[in-house]
Design a protein around this motif. Structure first.
Motif, mmCIF file in Angstrom:
data_model
loop_
_atom_site.group_PDB
_atom_site.id
_atom_site.type_symbol
_atom_site.label_atom_id
_atom_site.label_comp_id
_atom_site.label_asym_id
_atom_site.label_seq_id
_atom_site.Cartn_x
_atom_site.Cartn_y
_atom_site.Cartn_z
ATOM 1 N N GLY A 90 0.793 -1.161 -0.091
ATOM 2 C CA GLY A 90 -0.083 0.105 0.059
ATOM 3 C C GLY A 90 0.762 1.174 0.052
ATOM 4 N N CYS A 135 -5.763 5.117 -5.386
ATOM 5 C CA CYS A 135 -6.826 3.903 -5.110
ATOM 6 C C CYS A 135 -6.498 2.685 -4.704
ATOM 7 C CB CYS A 135 -7.721 4.004 -6.499
ATOM 8 S SG CYS A 135 -8.639 5.511 -6.535
ATOM 9 N N LEU A 136 -5.427 2.224 -5.372
ATOM 10 C CA LEU A 136 -4.701 0.915 -5.286
ATOM 11 C C LEU A 136 -3.991 0.928 -3.769
ATOM 12 C CD1 LEU A 136 -4.314 -2.000 -6.505
ATOM 13 C CD2 LEU A 136 -2.268 -1.202 -7.536
ATOM 14 N N SER A 137 -3.293 1.964 -3.460
ATOM 15 C CA SER A 137 -2.919 2.038 -2.312
ATOM 16 C C SER A 137 -3.661 1.907 -1.044
ATOM 17 C CB SER A 137 -1.845 3.378 -2.097
ATOM 18 O OG SER A 137 -1.844 3.666 -0.921
ATOM 19 N N GLN A 158 -6.703 0.346 -1.383
ATOM 20 C CA GLN A 158 -7.056 -1.135 -1.202
ATOM 21 C C GLN A 158 -6.361 -1.753 -0.458
ATOM 22 O OE1 GLN A 158 -7.832 -2.608 -5.132
ATOM 23 N NE2 GLN A 158 -7.761 -4.817 -4.553
ATOM 24 N N TYR A 159 -4.655 -1.723 -0.708
ATOM 25 C CA TYR A 159 -4.082 -2.734 -0.027
ATOM 26 C C TYR A 159 -4.091 -2.312 1.593
ATOM 27 C CZ TYR A 159 -1.503 -4.734 -4.058
ATOM 28 O OH TYR A 159 -1.215 -5.633 -5.091
ATOM 29 N N GLN A 189 -6.307 -0.950 3.190
ATOM 30 C CA GLN A 189 -7.681 -1.453 4.093
ATOM 31 C C GLN A 189 -7.490 -2.987 4.226
ATOM 32 O OE1 GLN A 189 -10.612 0.494 1.218
ATOM 33 N NE2 GLN A 189 -10.420 2.239 2.393
ATOM 34 N N ASP A 190 -7.084 -3.784 3.219
ATOM 35 C CA ASP A 190 -6.843 -5.168 3.167
ATOM 36 C C ASP A 190 -6.226 -5.437 4.512
ATOM 37 O OD1 ASP A 190 -8.812 -5.737 1.444
ATOM 38 O OD2 ASP A 190 -7.058 -5.854 -0.171
#
Length: 922
Positions: free
Chosen positions: A700, A710-712, A714-715, A717-718
């Motif tokens: 992230g 956005c991808l950051s 996502q990582y 939050q996972d």
């Protein structure tokens, strides 16, 4: 008896019908007696005339209708010369054999030699083992019409006495072979000792050959030695003869497999503990048997050597059988065989044949575990003592202990735990709760739980404490076994990062080992290293160096310079010099340790990869990223060759390589390497694991630095969800991820969301770390930024002031972070209109910056001078204003930056310029 019967018949001329009927009734009894006699006989009987016999009558087959061989008192057979071939008797159960005679003492002899075996070790057998000891030589076969029941009973008793004598003689010879083998074992002549243990087993086979055969042979005949051997586990004798057929089928489901492993050793981690017993995290493996070893696959981090004592090899000696028969009695034959097999296993173990030793130990155990135990296999004793059940013979404790130790050295931890648990149960039943064998089993179980998982440290500690109590009570405070357990307890405290407590136990163990074993012993050296490690972790570098060098002093004598443990300790010494900022000395020692490791283990070994990883860490700290990258790549190449694909060390090295590319702003390569590490973690750990969450968190950050917000998110939050599930809502790693996500929302100007995230992070950190921790100050700084951005200056000033207090307390007044907080505090005071406090804060920041970043970041100093100039401008202080602006412009130029970076903030101010009266007005 026959002559007496004939005389009696002559005197009784008339036999009543009642007597005749009585004789008829006796025939079935006679047949039963005949059958009983036949069950004793084994080999062919060749008759020789005995001096007391005047006549031999024809022997029948039990029915009285078939003539047998006729033997005359003059030594001829059927009137022929003695050299003539003897006719064989067509009688069921009677086979050709040796000629025998009764000596005056009542013992049968064969071929002119006594049938009582000599107890001389190594006395050869003539190959006719069963015939030599068969109890029926020289005895006349019972007949249905001539032998009375009393005669048959007497003959049977005599036969049993002769068999018992032969059994006792052969068993005594086996015992003497064993005990002489023990003497050679004590002298270090293991091959000769093994030969005598084999000889004892052969004699044991002859001793057991006189027992009745109870499998498939009916009641007629005697079992041959190989038949007896098969019945009680033929594989045991095959093991002694080097036969490799000692498999699980022959051993009746033995607990020991005989798989042979390639020759490899385990690795030690960066926090090596030279106490034998290693995990991949924090402990050092033990030493070897000074020879090539059969070890587990290269993937194992549990493989143990035996240079150093952690109490796992408590039964290294052999067992004297004479000690089991102190009052002239002979031990149970199964016990004799179990001891012979155990001793043979000890001999094979000492020459490095661990697979052979495993098979022999398993066969020894199976001998005592045989549930079809023949009750006739009882000790031959005048006193006929009461004997414990075979499964609870004292020899079972060392047998099980050594089986467990070999399972342990191969990395089969759970199997070893099961075996040692059985060892503990047997030891308590046989010896009582407070016996030293019980302490040995408790200590070994503690070692296994220590290596199994750090989560089992409580159980391991309880086992060690019980073992210590028994050993202190039984052996005294200063016994080497007490020192071994103290050393193991110290390792538990190191595993828990309790270095003060660990050091107390290590120092006690070091004192005992130094006094009892000498300061030149390897065990003393191992504890010295362990104590040095605890001092190292506490930051007491000088004392740690002394103890590390104590280990080297001993190791360089016992081993050579090119030894694996020397390499590890050199690496530890290098780490201390690195932490003392003595980088040249540290690098020299790292290279020396790598050279020693390669010489001892070869290039492709997991410990060599570990040393390369340490060298990579050294270069990374020195910001020599190219050298660090090369060291990590070399280590990864070795690890991929010698470790399984998803091994944790490979994952760590991939992460280290990814971090270097991240530091070099090579985002794509960094993301690729971390992504590869993530895939291996999913294979190794499944869908949820704290290491997976950590890698997700780093990915992230990388994508955030790439600009892919956005991808950051996502990582991140996972990672946050996984950390909450795995670690709990109040874990510090959860706080870290909350902070990273809050930072992204802050940059996106989503200040309310950012504030909520920062406040939750602050709650967790204050709860876990207290109010005076650097991480708490970091979170307060972020909250102050949000307040400042929202225009809440008083709240911002409050947070910056608290941040400043903590940073000065933890880091000192002159730290770079203090200057950053002072600068932000100056900005807030300036925006709030408090120019005096703003100037004070900026000047404090400038003083620290001149001492910390003048050479590395001159633009930071120029920026602070610019702000100071603006404060003087706002206050109308022309001279200090111009000094500040001029210095800032000069620094920008010297740093290769444009002076246009200088910013003049605020309104346009009018200055009254005083000119001298004589000067013309411009």
């Amino acid at each position: 008896h026959e002559e007496k019967r004939e005389k009696k018949g002559a005197e009784s001329k008339e036999i009543s019908s009642k007597s005749r009927n009585q004789q008829k009734d006796e025939k079935p009894t006679t047949k039963l007696i005949e059958t009983s006699i036949f069950s004793i006989l084994k080999s062919v009987i060749k008759r020789k005339v005995m001096g007391t016999c005047n006549q031999r009558k024809n022997l029948t087959n039990g029915k009285g209708d078939q003539p047998a061989t006729k033997i005359k008192h003059d030594g001829t057979v059927n009137g022929s010369a003695p050299t003539q071939k003897v006719e064989t008797m067509p009688t069921t159960g009677i086979h050709p054999g040796l000629m025998g005679r009764m000596d005056p003492g009542g013992c049968y002899s064969v071929m002119g030699q006594s049938n009582m075996y000599s107890s001389r070790v190594g006395a050869p057998f003539d190959g006719n083992s069963v015939g030599e000891m068969s109890p029926g030589y020289g005895q006349k076969r019972a007949t249905s019409s001539k032998m009375t029941e009393e005669d048959a009973r007497l003959a049977l008793e005599a036969s049993e006495r002769h068999a018992a004598a032969a059994r006792a003689s052969a068993l005594a010879a086996a015992i003497q072979s064993n005990d002489e083998g023990c003497m050679l074992y004590g002298r270090g002549d293991f091959d000769s000792a093994l030969s005598l243990f084999r000889e004892g087993a052969r004699r044991h086979a002859h001793a057991t050959s006189v027992y009745p055969c109870h499998h498939g042979g009916g009641t007629g005949g005697l079992a041959r030695p190989d038949e007896i051997a098969m019945r009680i586990g033929y594989a045991r004798y095959a093991c002694l003869d080097g036969n490799q057929s000692c498999d699980r089928e022959h051993l009746g489901g033995s607990r020991i497999a005989t798989r042979s492993y390639a020759v490899t050793d385990s690795v030690c981690s960066s926090n090596a503990t030279l106490t034998i017993g290693s995990s991949s995290v924090s402990s050092r493996t033990s030493g070897s048997d000074y020879m090539t070893l059969e070890s587990p696959p290269t993937t194992s981090y549990i493989y143990q050597r035996m240079d150093f004592d952690e109490g796992m090899h408590a039964f290294a000696d052999v067992q004297l059988l004479s000690e089991l028969s102190p009052h002239g009695s002979l031990p149970n034959p199964r016990t004799v065989l179990a001891v012979l097999l155990f001793n043979a296993g000890q001999a094979r173990r000492r020459v490095g044949a661990f697979d052979d030793a495993s098979s022999l130990y398993a066969a020894s155990q199976h001998t005592l575990d045989d549930e079809e135990e023949d009750k006739s296999l009882s000790p031959v004793s005048v006193a006929s003592p009461v004997v414990s059940p075979l499964k609870l013979q004292p020899i079972i404790v060392p047998i099980l202990h050594n089986i467990g130790q070999l399972q342990y050295r191969r990395g089969r931890i759970q199997e070893a735990i099961d075996t040692y648990s059985e060892t503990l149960r047997c030891a308590r039943i046989i010896h009582g709760e407070d016996h030293t064998t019980v302490a040995a089993a408790l200590n070994s179980l503690g070692v296994l739980h220590y290596h199994s998982s750090s989560d089992e440290s409580d159980e391991a500690m309880a086992l060690f404490q019980d073992a210590l109590r028994i050993r202190v009570n039984s052996l005294g405070l200063n016994h080497p076994d007490v020192a071994t357990t103290l050393n193991n307890i110290g390792r538990i405290h190191v595993q828990r990062d309790e270095f003060d407590e660990a050091l107390q136990y290590y120092e006690d163990a070091l004192r005992i080992r130094g006094a009892r074993l000498g300061t030149d012993s390897l065990d003393y050296a191992a504890t010295a290293f362990n104590a040095g490690q605890s001092l190292h972790q506490k930051g007491e570098y000088d004392r740690a160096l002394y103890l590390y060098h104590e280990f080297l002093r001993v190791a360089l004598v016992k081993f050579t310079k090119n030894h694996r443990d020397v390499a590890v300790v050199l690496s530890g010494i290098a780490q201390i010099h690195q932490e003392k900022k003595e980088y040249d000395k540290a690098l020299e020692l790292y290279e020396e340790s790598l050279q020693a490791g390669k010489a001892a283990l070869g290039e492709y070994h997991s410990e060599v990869a570990m040393l390369l990883n340490r060298i990579g860490n050294f270069h990374f700290e020195r910001e020599n990223l190219d050298a660090a990258l090369q060291a990590y790549r070399d280590g990864l190449r070795i690890e991929r060759r010698v470790l399984e694909p998803d091994h944790p060390n490979i994952i760590v090295t991939l992460s280290n390589l990814g971090e270097i590319h991240r530091q070099r702003s090579e985002w794509d390569e960094a993301a690729r390497l971390y992504g590869e590490a993530l895939e291996l973690q999913h294979v190794k750990f499944g869908t949820e694991h704290e290491d997976i969450a950590s890698t997700l968190n780093t990915l992230g950050l990388i994508h955030d630095q790439k600009g892919d917000t956005c991808l950051s998110l996502q990582y991140l939050q996972d990672a946050l969800l996984m950390r909450r599930n795995v670690l709990g809502d109040d874990h510090l790693d959860v706080s870290a991820t909350l902070t990273y996500i809050g930072t992204i929302f802050y940059r996106k100007n989503m200040l309310k969301v950012a504030m909520d995230l920062f406040k939750e992070s602050l709650r967790i950190r204050r709860s876990a770390l207290g109010r005076d921790h650097r991480d708490v100050a970091f979170t307060l700084y972020n909250i102050a930024l949000v307040h400042q951005q929202r225009g809440c200056y008083e709240e911002a000033i409050e947070c910056y002031t608290e941040t400043l207090r903590v940073e000065k307390l933890v880091l000192g007044d002159g730290h770079r972070d203090v200057s950053m907080t002072l600068y932000k505090l100056g900005e807030v005071h300036k925006a709030h209109g408090d120019l005096d406090k703003a100037l004070e804060s900026f000047q404090g920041a400038l003083t620290i910056e001149r001492n910390t970043v003048a050479a590395d970041d001159p633009a930071t100093i120029a920026r602070t001078l610019n702000e100071i100039g603006n404060i003087h401008l706002a206050r109308g202080d022309v001279v200090p204003m111009m000094e500040a602006f001029n210095e800032a412009a000069r620094i920008y130029r010297s740093a290769g930056l444009s002076p246009n970076n200088l910013v003049v903030s605020g309104h346009l101010y009018a200055f009254d310029i005083s000119c001298p009266e004589a000067a013309p007005a411009a």
